[in-house]
Design an enzyme around this catalytic site. Structure first.
Site, mmCIF file in Angstrom:
data_model
loop_
_atom_site.group_PDB
_atom_site.id
_atom_site.type_symbol
_atom_site.label_atom_id
_atom_site.label_comp_id
_atom_site.label_asym_id
_atom_site.label_seq_id
_atom_site.Cartn_x
_atom_site.Cartn_y
_atom_site.Cartn_z
ATOM 1 N N SER A 135 0.916 -1.245 0.194
ATOM 2 C CA SER A 135 -0.138 -0.082 0.038
ATOM 3 C C SER A 135 0.930 1.286 0.055
ATOM 4 C CB SER A 135 -0.984 -0.064 1.298
ATOM 5 O OG SER A 135 -1.583 1.444 1.428
ATOM 6 N N ALA A 185 -2.782 -0.119 12.520
ATOM 7 C CA ALA A 185 -2.119 -1.474 12.388
ATOM 8 C C ALA A 185 -1.992 -1.625 11.036
ATOM 9 C CB ALA A 185 -2.952 -2.450 13.383
ATOM 10 N N TYR A 186 -2.944 -1.141 10.307
ATOM 11 C CA TYR A 186 -2.732 -1.518 8.887
ATOM 12 C C TYR A 186 -1.412 -0.913 8.234
ATOM 13 C CZ TYR A 186 -3.961 -1.806 3.863
ATOM 14 O OH TYR A 186 -3.885 -2.035 2.525
ATOM 15 N N VAL A 188 1.381 -0.214 9.825
ATOM 16 C CA VAL A 188 2.596 -0.601 10.473
ATOM 17 C C VAL A 188 2.833 -2.255 9.714
ATOM 18 C CG1 VAL A 188 3.713 -1.572 12.352
ATOM 19 C CG2 VAL A 188 2.336 0.764 12.664
ATOM 20 N N LYS A 190 1.954 -3.123 6.777
ATOM 21 C CA LYS A 190 2.408 -2.895 5.276
ATOM 22 C C LYS A 190 3.976 -2.522 5.339
ATOM 23 C CE LYS A 190 -1.062 -4.567 3.100
ATOM 24 N NZ LYS A 190 -1.302 -5.603 2.379
ATOM 25 N N THR A 221 -13.188 -2.256 -3.899
ATOM 26 C CA THR A 221 -13.302 -3.282 -3.492
ATOM 27 C C THR A 221 -14.132 -3.508 -2.073
ATOM 28 O OG1 THR A 221 -11.273 -3.422 -2.141
ATOM 29 C CG2 THR A 221 -11.135 -4.388 -4.330
#
Length: 263
Positions: A135, A185-186, A188, A190, A221
């Site tokens: 990302s 958290a996403y 970190v 990635k 999505t």
């Protein structure tokens, strides 16, 4: 890579980018292993692609479970399957922010690709490709210098795993902001995935394996939502491109729209 000469395994492929990646690779003539943690949705997605005349096979896989990864690898080994490409697509973006969210997000988005890759490495063909679906939120330039120095240059895999878990423990202790971590958290997970990509690229270069991370951008999505700017077909394009690179293609890079972007 010539059409029809590859076998690829895609994680988290019962919907969204994973499913579209399977479709596009299948349309190129590849044999596709569609994996997903859902024993109902996964086979339905597989059958839908098979009804389009594509060579697609389903295998159950929960990337957060080492036991599930081992079962999958054992099944492939038993069948004598060799992989030309591995697409680590499975990922989550959970609502809220607490220790549970941090721990499970790291388990799926970072440890999952690490464990899947390491367990399936014996099945990878020479000149194979490993794709990490990352990302733009993991670009280092958007982080404080104190955090950048912890990931760049990447530490060893063992230290990188410990670094990701230190984030989880800092969230649990309520000191993550003091330690320079973002409240995501996403992001970190990635960030760790990008660092892992660089480590694996260097480690696997003697085996002529290409390892790259890609950013599909903001895609319509279930995760991206209906207002995302990019179609799912366009989002999957960079994944398929990285999975079908020629032997002399790049390794250790981070790509968007098939072009390199800074780490």
């Amino acid at each position: 890579m010539k059409q029809g000469t590859g076998t690829v395994l895609v994680t988290g492929a019962n919907r969204g980018l994973g499913l579209e990646t399977c479709r596009q690779l299948g349309q190129l003539g590849w044999r596709v292993w569609l994996t997903a943690p859902d024993a109902a949705e996964g086979p339905r997605a597989c059958e839908a692609l098979r009804s389009e005349g594509l060579d697609v096979h389903f295998a159950l896989l929960d990337v957060a479970s080492p036991e599930s990864i081992s079962r999958l690898a054992g099944r492939l080994e038993q069948q004598g399957i060799r992989l030309t490409a591995l697409v680590n697509n499975a990922g989550i973006a959970m609502e809220g922010f607490d220790a549970h969210v941090a721990e499970y997000t790291v388990a799926v988005n970072f440890l999952g690709p690490l464990r899947v890759t390491e367990r399936l490495l014996p099945l990878m063909e020479e000149h194979g490709r490993i794709v990490m679906v990352s990302s733009a939120l993991a670009e280092l330039k958007d982080y404080p210098h104190s955090l950048q120095r912890r990931f760049d240059p990447p530490p060893s895999k063992e230290r990188l795993v410990a670094l990701e878990w230190s984030f989880v423990e800092d969230v649990r202790a309520g000191v993550y902001a003091d330690r320079g971590w973002p409240e995501s958290a996403y992001r970190v997970s990635k960030l760790g995935l990008n660092a892992l990509t660089r480590l694996l690229a260097e480690e696997l270069e003697p085996r002529n394996l290409l390892v790259n991370a890609v950013c599909p951008s903001w895609v319509r999505t279930q995760m991206g939502g209906p207002h995302a700017a990019r179609s799912i077909e366009r989002g999957a394009d960079v994944i398929v491109w990285a999975a079908t690179l020629p032997p002399e293609g790049p390794t250790g890079g981070f790509f968007r729209n098939r072009r390199p972007v800074p780490w």
